[in-house]
Design a protein around this motif. Structure first.
Motif, PDB file in Angstrom:
ATOM      1  N   TYR A  95       0.839  -1.206   0.000  1.00 11.67           N
ATOM      2  CA  TYR A  95       0.000   0.000   0.000  1.00 11.67           C
ATOM      3  C   TYR A  95       0.874   1.256   0.000  1.00 11.67           C
ATOM      4  O   TYR A  95       0.648   2.190  -0.782  1.00 11.67           O
ATOM      5  CB  TYR A  95      -0.925  -0.056   1.221  1.00 11.67           C
ATOM      6  CG  TYR A  95      -1.634   1.234   1.552  1.00 11.67           C
ATOM      7  CD1 TYR A  95      -2.335   1.956   0.579  1.00 11.67           C
ATOM      8  CD2 TYR A  95      -1.632   1.736   2.856  1.00 11.67           C
ATOM      9  CE1 TYR A  95      -3.003   3.136   0.901  1.00 11.67           C
ATOM     10  CE2 TYR A  95      -2.287   2.903   3.184  1.00 11.67           C
ATOM     11  CZ  TYR A  95      -2.965   3.609   2.204  1.00 11.67           C
ATOM     12  OH  TYR A  95      -3.610   4.776   2.522  1.00 11.67           O
ATOM     13  N   ARG A 138      -9.626   4.204  -6.020  1.00  9.06           N
ATOM     14  CA  ARG A 138     -10.353   3.023  -5.528  1.00  9.06           C
ATOM     15  C   ARG A 138      -9.392   1.923  -5.087  1.00  9.06           C
ATOM     16  O   ARG A 138      -9.533   1.345  -4.002  1.00  9.06           O
ATOM     17  CB  ARG A 138     -11.269   2.492  -6.644  1.00  9.06           C
ATOM     18  CG  ARG A 138     -12.023   1.199  -6.304  1.00  9.06           C
ATOM     19  CD  ARG A 138     -12.753   0.622  -7.514  1.00  9.06           C
ATOM     20  NE  ARG A 138     -11.830   0.147  -8.541  1.00  9.06           N
ATOM     21  CZ  ARG A 138     -11.190  -1.031  -8.504  1.00  9.06           C
ATOM     22  NH1 ARG A 138     -11.391  -1.848  -7.499  1.00  9.06           N
ATOM     23  NH2 ARG A 138     -10.362  -1.374  -9.475  1.00  9.06           N
ATOM     24  N   LEU A 176      -6.300   2.207  -4.155  1.00 10.91           N
ATOM     25  CA  LEU A 176      -5.546   2.608  -2.963  1.00 10.91           C
ATOM     26  C   LEU A 176      -6.417   2.522  -1.712  1.00 10.91           C
ATOM     27  O   LEU A 176      -5.970   2.040  -0.663  1.00 10.91           O
ATOM     28  CB  LEU A 176      -5.015   4.033  -3.141  1.00 10.91           C
ATOM     29  CG  LEU A 176      -3.910   4.181  -4.187  1.00 10.91           C
ATOM     30  CD1 LEU A 176      -3.642   5.663  -4.461  1.00 10.91           C
ATOM     31  CD2 LEU A 176      -2.622   3.492  -3.747  1.00 10.91           C
ATOM     32  N   LEU A 192      -2.981 -10.358   0.381  1.00  9.08           N
ATOM     33  CA  LEU A 192      -2.475 -10.813  -0.923  1.00  9.08           C
ATOM     34  C   LEU A 192      -3.226 -10.088  -2.037  1.00  9.08           C
ATOM     35  O   LEU A 192      -2.628  -9.608  -3.009  1.00  9.08           O
ATOM     36  CB  LEU A 192      -2.672 -12.324  -1.042  1.00  9.08           C
ATOM     37  CG  LEU A 192      -2.217 -12.953  -2.365  1.00  9.08           C
ATOM     38  CD1 LEU A 192      -0.706 -12.944  -2.480  1.00  9.08           C
ATOM     39  CD2 LEU A 192      -2.739 -14.387  -2.497  1.00  9.08           C
ATOM     40  N   SER A 244      -1.839  -7.502  -4.919  1.00  7.50           N
ATOM     41  CA  SER A 244      -2.133  -7.567  -6.345  1.00  7.50           C
ATOM     42  C   SER A 244      -2.602  -6.191  -6.834  1.00  7.50           C
ATOM     43  O   SER A 244      -2.234  -5.737  -7.921  1.00  7.50           O
ATOM     44  CB  SER A 244      -3.194  -8.638  -6.606  1.00  7.50           C
ATOM     45  OG  SER A 244      -3.369  -8.841  -7.983  1.00  7.50           O
ATOM     46  N   LEU A 245      -3.387  -5.519  -6.020  1.00 13.58           N
ATOM     47  CA  LEU A 245      -3.827  -4.164  -6.375  1.00 13.58           C
ATOM     48  C   LEU A 245      -2.649  -3.200  -6.418  1.00 13.58           C
ATOM     49  O   LEU A 245      -2.625  -2.282  -7.242  1.00 13.58           O
ATOM     50  CB  LEU A 245      -4.877  -3.667  -5.375  1.00 13.58           C
ATOM     51  CG  LEU A 245      -6.246  -4.343  -5.454  1.00 13.58           C
ATOM     52  CD1 LEU A 245      -7.125  -3.923  -4.278  1.00 13.58           C
ATOM     53  CD2 LEU A 245      -6.941  -4.017  -6.772  1.00 13.58           C
ATOM     54  N   ILE A 264       0.382  -3.945  -7.374  1.00 14.33           N
ATOM     55  CA  ILE A 264       0.974  -4.176  -8.695  1.00 14.33           C
ATOM     56  C   ILE A 264       0.160  -3.437  -9.748  1.00 14.33           C
ATOM     57  O   ILE A 264       0.706  -2.754 -10.621  1.00 14.33           O
ATOM     58  CB  ILE A 264       1.016  -5.690  -9.025  1.00 14.33           C
ATOM     59  CG1 ILE A 264       1.991  -6.416  -8.100  1.00 14.33           C
ATOM     60  CG2 ILE A 264       1.408  -5.910 -10.495  1.00 14.33           C
ATOM     61  CD1 ILE A 264       2.010  -7.936  -8.283  1.00 14.33           C
ATOM     62  N   GLN A 265      -1.159  -3.553  -9.645  1.00 16.33           N
ATOM     63  CA  GLN A 265      -2.039  -2.964 -10.658  1.00 16.33           C
ATOM     64  C   GLN A 265      -1.908  -1.438 -10.695  1.00 16.33           C
ATOM     65  O   GLN A 265      -1.942  -0.847 -11.774  1.00 16.33           O
ATOM     66  CB  GLN A 265      -3.484  -3.386 -10.367  1.00 16.33           C
ATOM     67  CG  GLN A 265      -4.449  -3.190 -11.521  1.00 16.33           C
ATOM     68  CD  GLN A 265      -4.127  -4.072 -12.729  1.00 16.33           C
ATOM     69  OE1 GLN A 265      -3.527  -5.123 -12.599  1.00 16.33           O
ATOM     70  NE2 GLN A 265      -4.502  -3.608 -13.903  1.00 16.33           N
ATOM     71  N   GLY A 309       1.020  -0.686 -12.690  1.00 16.28           N
ATOM     72  CA  GLY A 309       0.937  -1.128 -14.086  1.00 16.28           C
ATOM     73  C   GLY A 309       2.167  -1.936 -14.486  1.00 16.28           C
ATOM     74  O   GLY A 309       2.666  -2.746 -13.696  1.00 16.28           O
ATOM     75  N   TRP A 354       3.915  -9.482  -3.328  1.00 18.16           N
ATOM     76  CA  TRP A 354       2.841 -10.388  -3.759  1.00 18.16           C
ATOM     77  C   TRP A 354       3.318 -11.828  -3.707  1.00 18.16           C
ATOM     78  O   TRP A 354       2.613 -12.726  -3.222  1.00 18.16           O
ATOM     79  CB  TRP A 354       2.426  -9.980  -5.181  1.00 18.16           C
ATOM     80  CG  TRP A 354       1.227 -10.642  -5.766  1.00 18.16           C
ATOM     81  CD1 TRP A 354      -0.052 -10.579  -5.310  1.00 18.16           C
ATOM     82  CD2 TRP A 354       1.193 -11.435  -6.967  1.00 18.16           C
ATOM     83  NE1 TRP A 354      -0.880 -11.280  -6.160  1.00 18.16           N
ATOM     84  CE2 TRP A 354      -0.157 -11.807  -7.179  1.00 18.16           C
ATOM     85  CE3 TRP A 354       2.156 -11.848  -7.885  1.00 18.16           C
ATOM     86  CZ2 TRP A 354      -0.557 -12.585  -8.271  1.00 18.16           C
ATOM     87  CZ3 TRP A 354       1.749 -12.617  -8.963  1.00 18.16           C
ATOM     88  CH2 TRP A 354       0.410 -12.982  -9.143  1.00 18.16           C
TER      89      TRP A 354
END
Lengths: 595, 595
Positions: free
Chosen positions: A313, A351, A353, A408, A412-413, A415-416, A419, A433
């Motif tokens: 985060y 969203r 974050l 977990l 993944s978020l 990473i997203q 990008g 992750w």
């Protein structure tokens, strides 16, 4: 969180913690954070890139690991919870865990050395003889030795009743040794973390094995398991290292997806004359003793998962605040601004974050709440002790599983948010992750936790723990409904889902529903976990509202994260519970040859 | 699926495919599967372990990759969809994709070479001049050259309007070249897959760049983008390699989490005199042309994600069928059997396998359905063409995003089935999970797909595509309700969620809701995707019921996977849609300093 929500200051009035006040506790946390950032942080990528190498029968780790672990040990944290007379700090457990959490934040796998060593020493301090404590526990608390737990075998992973490692009394006088009844151990152990290295003077293994009967047969099931302390190098009766290696061979290393700072090994005990081990406690008590420490280890897994969630985060937040990309646009497609926006301004990034904040801070609240219960269990009055013991029994599978699964997802978020950059090793999020993926597996898989919750914990003593917890939730609900009207809608939503959980729980305890409920044990646990987190979020925000002096952004952030959880996460629980409520038999009736 | 559900045999009556019948199509698929298994399969772990190395300005891949790619090219599949007169097979697209899917199954990252090369050549065949086709496209279809797409730049990832790569006319006579208007290209491109290697005789780059105006200023926004074909080695006017390297430098490689069989590079164009490139189409048409191929690339991403989901499912299934661990127990804890159970017998493992089947086969149905639409778009009658074109517009973001998200989840479940073993490189499942994580990022991130769906696709032509699709779903619903009474409850459930989606869609198209809806674009897309998959599952099962001659286990498996999806997945959609329906403003009102 610590003071305004968990009332940690109350602990400083208890006899054991009388030396502490808020200022001292804060400074301990500050120092821990500083050491972790300085000593662990810079190594975290290196240990991932240079995974442990198997060379000449040893696990070789990158340069720098030994120094980092020495600094960890020098902080005194390994013994933080223990008595002053054995070199401990008599630190409240909730502070102890919080101090350790910074090490997990900066390197989860390096922090695992400390976690295993503490767990090993704690078990010995609780169940070992005085001689065993002196010979094996104290050097660990001082950081001179380190520890492992040796449970699994190739044919017995989750199914410990099937272990075949044998412990045979070492001669007729095997009971006559200062360090305890002496046995020769033979067997192969797998998935052993923290073995095979030479970072400490000695490695102390806690080994589950079975003592054969007069016919040489091993006792059946888990009740036949005993526990042994098996040092890597032998120790003499004066508790000093005598330098002779025990009969233990490092047979190989596992090549892991992540969590690479600590070697995970295959160990052969007793390829030659048999490894020398000393029994702890009575024969047949092994698993019971081991589980005592497993329960704390499970909360620690949850803590590590929560800190990985936090780490991701923070990294994503920092990136989103500085990276510019794309434009905010009006409905007709025109740009609202000439300059590219910082990506935190894009609604979908915001969203992601907020989701990470809600999940990782929710997980942290859970593990700190459990740690606070450990303090009540240890040093509270009789009523508090009973309450804490019972609640911990119930909440431990949640504390282990919920952060493992949802932080977990948070990683993944992260990473997203980054990008393509997040998919590379130029940023830490992909490692978080991978590291976090272990947490749903080790110390009892997700499925094991779910079965423990559904088939044991909610049933024990006619649901004593479950209904005690329900009463706790309802205390928060009614307190919110009466004193904070702005929280009333959330309290109502929680009460509704709680009622649904109670109904599902009662249904799943019916004899006729056993098999069907078992097929939905994981969704049941997921729903239970979401309701626990919603409750804690509501309780945290209640505390925040009770403290108007706190920083305004901090307060607003906590409220938004709570609202996000109630809007975007909590509604899932009803769906998961419906599988049992509606008696869905799809999984149960699935035949093997239909796959 | 192909014949009994998608009626692929119908295609063989169309003029273009008249040479084919079911037998020939089947044999093409069989051969493809065989080549993929033999040539790609054995390399998949090696290419992960030995990621591309940057040596002397080149990307070096492990031995064996060149041979594997040669075998792929020799199969003729690169040109499969093209006319016979240019060496193609005139294969229906749905068969073409299915044939390629086996390569993705056995090595997603090696298959990406072929995917990019096909996409590159397809674009040139559609938009290039005859000379460009001959010089750059045909050698790719023959496998002698390979191709890349060069879109992103450091300051312009998703925001292509901000690219700054310049294309300057190459002399006064720049229009006088056989291969097209000739430009000198200068600029830096990032995230370029498939560049920098020497596996093929030449690499053909399709490069987005801007042509400066008379003042040297670049045109603003996406409308100023043009497209150029830029060969790695120069080609003379007779379409022959003249061996001179173009002015392109491999500046570095990205170190990726997965998907490592294909190098991902940073390319500098025009560090010296400027790289020579030939314009394709008109100035300013670049992005429009590129998007033509991007749409097919996005369906291919979905196909790759689906095949990774399949690969993980097969690996987990095989493990679960043989690995013995633990006992099936009665409610009182007693063992039901003396022998350890195969883990597929444990309810929670069965649940995870059924989930993987439901998710990965659902994803496969989606991408095959879309591929079948491509055939109608290309070779159907006017009505079919229109219908297919409109449906593809709408479904492309779903076909790209849904498999990427949910087959990643399936891969995580595959790891979980294997437990600790799944976390090691001894089994392939951890690699599938890492490989698949790219699919939510490349070719337009999840958030970009969601915005495309919510802010464009459902609004175009007053929702023409959306309502056309709604009618398709209702056709399935009413067909199930009338001819298959056992499917009626599922049809009713789907109709209910569809109504909810329609209401949400209408609401999100209101002007006043634009910002709020945008904050929930991803949950909206998730709900949309789940309803699409539920519809396709229902339609697949309808077709299965219509074909009683199919294998009984196959039929039962499809029905169980459909039921699983309706019980365990579809109910999530209502929750996601509620965020817009209930006008939840938590994300929208989150202030930056509250994080």
């Amino acid at each position: 969180m610590m003071y305004d929500w968990l009332n940690v200051e109350v602990l400083t009035s208890r006899a054991r913690y009388i030396a502490y006040n808020r200022e001292i506790l804060d400074s301990i946390l500050d120092v821990s954070e500083k050491i972790a950032a300085e000593k662990f942080g810079p190594l975290n990528r290196l240990i991932d890139q240079q995974e442990p190498a198997y060379i000449d029968g040893q696990a070789i780790l990158p340069d720098g690991v030994a120094d980092a672990l020495d600094a960890y040990a020098a902080s005194g944290l390994l013994a933080a919870g223990h008595d002053e007379e054995v070199g401990g700090m008599q630190l409240p457990y909730v502070i102890d865990m919080a101090a350790h959490s910074f090490f997990a934040l900066h390197s989860i796998s390096l922090s695992a050395f400390g976690m295993l060593t503490c767990a090993n020493a704690n078990l010995l301090m609780a169940y070992g003889s005085e001689a065993q404590k002196a010979a094996f526990a104290l050097p660990q608390l001082q950081g001179r030795y380190s520890g492992t737990m040796c449970l699994s075998e190739p044919q017995a992973g989750s199914s410990l009743g099937d272990i075949t490692t044998r412990a045979v009394p070492d001669g007729a006088n095997y009971q006559a040794h200062t360090l305890g009844p002496r046995y020769r151990i033979k067997g192969n152990k797998v998935w052993i973390s923290g073995a095979g290295h030479h970072l400490t003077d000695n490695i102390i293994h806690l080994v589950l094995a079975k003592i054969p009967d007069e016919n040489g047969d091993l006792p059946l099931g888990t009740k036949g398991i005993s526990l042994f302390v098996v040092p890597g190098f032998l120790v003499n009766e004066d508790s000093e290292l005598d330098g002779k290696p025990n009969d233990i061979v490092l047979a190989g290393l596992n090549h892991k997806l992540g969590y690479r700072g600590i070697p995970n090994t295959l160990l052969n005990f007793g390829d030659s004359a048999g490894a020398i081990g000393y029994r702890i406690g009575n024969a047949g008590q092994g698993l019971a003793i081991m589980f005592h420490m497993m329960n704390e280890a499970r909360i620690n897994i949850g803590m590590g998962a929560a800190m990985l969630g936090q780490a991701g985060y923070k990294a994503a937040l920092e990136y989103a605040r500085t990276r510019r990309q794309g434009y905010l646009r009006s409905m007709n497609g025109t740009r609202r601004d000439r300059q590219q926006a910082r990506i935190i301004e894009h609604a979908d990034v915001k969203r992601m974050l907020l989701a990470q904040k809600s999940l990782s801070e929710g997980a942290l609240a859970l593990v700190l709440y459990c740690a606070r219960l450990v303090d009540d269990k240890r040093t509270g009055g009789p009523v508090e002790q009973r309450r804490a013991t019972v609640l911990l029994e119930l909440l431990t599978p949640i504390a282990k599983s919920w952060p493992s699964e949802w932080c977990l997802e948070a990683n993944s978020l992260a990473i997203q948010v980054l990008g393509g950059a997040g998919y590379t090793r130029d940023f830490p999020v992909e490692q978080y992750w991978r590291d976090n993926r272990l947490n749903m597996i080790h110390e009892g898989t997700h499925g094991i936790q779910a079965t423990d919750l559904l088939a044991r914990k909610i049933r024990q003593n006619n649901g004593e723990a479950f209904y005690l917890w329900v009463a706790e939730v309802r205390r928060t609900v009614s307190s919110c409904a009466t004193t904070h009207t702005e929280l009333e809608p959330f309290a109502r939503q929680l009460e509704h889902d709680l009622s649904c959980l109670i109904e599902t729980t009662q249904k799943s305890c019916q004899d006729s529903m056993f098999d069907l409920a078992l097929a939905h044990a994981t969704p049941y646990m997921q729903a239970f976990g979401h309701i626990v987190i919603a409750w804690l979020w509501l309780d945290v925000v209640r505390a925040v509202l009770d403290h108007p002096g706190l920083d305004a952004s901090f307060r607003a952030g906590k409220q938004a994260a709570m609202k996000y959880f109630f809007a975007c996460e909590l509604p899932k629980s009803a769906h998961w519970l419906n599988l049992i409520l509606k008696e869905d038999a799809t999984v149960q009736t699935m035949a093997e040859d239909w796959f």
